[in-house]
Write a protein that holds these residues in place. Structure first.
Motif, PDB file in Angstrom:
ATOM      1  N   GLY A  69     -12.606 -32.370   6.702  1.00 34.87           N
ATOM      2  CA  GLY A  69     -13.863 -32.020   6.045  1.00 34.87           C
ATOM      3  C   GLY A  69     -15.043 -32.797   6.597  1.00 34.87           C
ATOM      4  O   GLY A  69     -16.129 -32.240   6.806  1.00 34.87           O
ATOM      5  N   LEU A  70     -14.843 -34.079   6.862  1.00 33.80           N
ATOM      6  CA  LEU A  70     -15.925 -34.875   7.446  1.00 33.80           C
ATOM      7  C   LEU A  70     -16.256 -34.437   8.863  1.00 33.80           C
ATOM      8  O   LEU A  70     -17.425 -34.437   9.259  1.00 33.80           O
ATOM      9  CB  LEU A  70     -15.550 -36.358   7.427  1.00 33.80           C
TER      10      LEU A  70
ATOM     11  N   ARG B 259      -0.694 -37.934  -0.380  1.00 34.80           N
ATOM     12  CA  ARG B 259      -1.730 -38.859   0.083  1.00 34.80           C
ATOM     13  C   ARG B 259      -2.037 -38.648   1.553  1.00 34.80           C
ATOM     14  O   ARG B 259      -3.187 -38.689   1.971  1.00 34.80           O
ATOM     15  CB  ARG B 259      -1.286 -40.293  -0.156  1.00 34.80           C
TER      16      ARG B 259
ATOM     17  N   VAL C 124      -7.068 -33.722   5.018  1.00 33.76           N
ATOM     18  CA  VAL C 124      -8.114 -32.800   4.554  1.00 33.76           C
ATOM     19  C   VAL C 124      -9.467 -33.509   4.530  1.00 33.76           C
ATOM     20  O   VAL C 124     -10.494 -32.917   4.898  1.00 33.76           O
ATOM     21  CB  VAL C 124      -7.740 -32.231   3.172  1.00 33.76           C
ATOM     22  N   GLY C 125      -9.486 -34.773   4.121  1.00 40.13           N
ATOM     23  CA  GLY C 125     -10.742 -35.517   4.096  1.00 40.13           C
ATOM     24  C   GLY C 125     -11.333 -35.715   5.479  1.00 40.13           C
ATOM     25  O   GLY C 125     -12.527 -35.530   5.701  1.00 40.13           O
ATOM     26  N   ILE C 126     -10.499 -36.083   6.433  1.00 43.40           N
ATOM     27  CA  ILE C 126     -10.970 -36.268   7.808  1.00 43.40           C
ATOM     28  C   ILE C 126     -11.426 -34.942   8.397  1.00 43.40           C
ATOM     29  O   ILE C 126     -12.461 -34.870   9.074  1.00 43.40           O
ATOM     30  CB  ILE C 126      -9.868 -36.920   8.666  1.00 43.40           C
TER      31      ILE C 126
ATOM     32  N   LEU D 261      -4.051 -35.502   1.774  1.00 46.04           N
ATOM     33  CA  LEU D 261      -5.413 -35.750   1.294  1.00 46.04           C
ATOM     34  C   LEU D 261      -6.254 -36.423   2.375  1.00 46.04           C
ATOM     35  O   LEU D 261      -7.420 -36.050   2.588  1.00 46.04           O
ATOM     36  CB  LEU D 261      -5.370 -36.612   0.033  1.00 46.04           C
ATOM     37  N   TRP D 262      -5.689 -37.379   3.086  1.00 41.87           N
ATOM     38  CA  TRP D 262      -6.394 -38.019   4.192  1.00 41.87           C
ATOM     39  C   TRP D 262      -6.718 -37.002   5.279  1.00 41.87           C
ATOM     40  O   TRP D 262      -7.827 -36.996   5.829  1.00 41.87           O
ATOM     41  CB  TRP D 262      -5.559 -39.149   4.788  1.00 41.87           C
TER      42      TRP D 262
END
Length: 58
Positions: free
Chosen positions: A39-40, A29, A35-37, A32-33
């Motif tokens: 990517g944004l 988790r 990678v998400g940050i 995932l956070w």
């Protein structure tokens, strides 16, 4: 002054420290956070670059 503690003071002592909650979060988790940050942020940089290109290009 040593009076009885209020409800908010007794609750604040039982809360987790800021770093303690992250230790209990699963690694997938947290990754995932991250990678998400990431990517944004890459997408935001792309949008800024695209807008600059539209502004500069004839």
């Amino acid at each position: 002054m040593a009076g009885p503690r209020s409800r908010s003071q007794s609750r604040s002592r039982s809360r987790l420290r800021p770093g303690q909650a992250a230790d209990e979060t699963p690694l997938w988790r947290r990754l995932l956070w991250m990678v998400g940050i990431w990517g944004l942020s890459v997408a935001a940089l792309g949008v800024v670059a695209w807008l600059l290109r539209l502004w500069i290009a004839p």
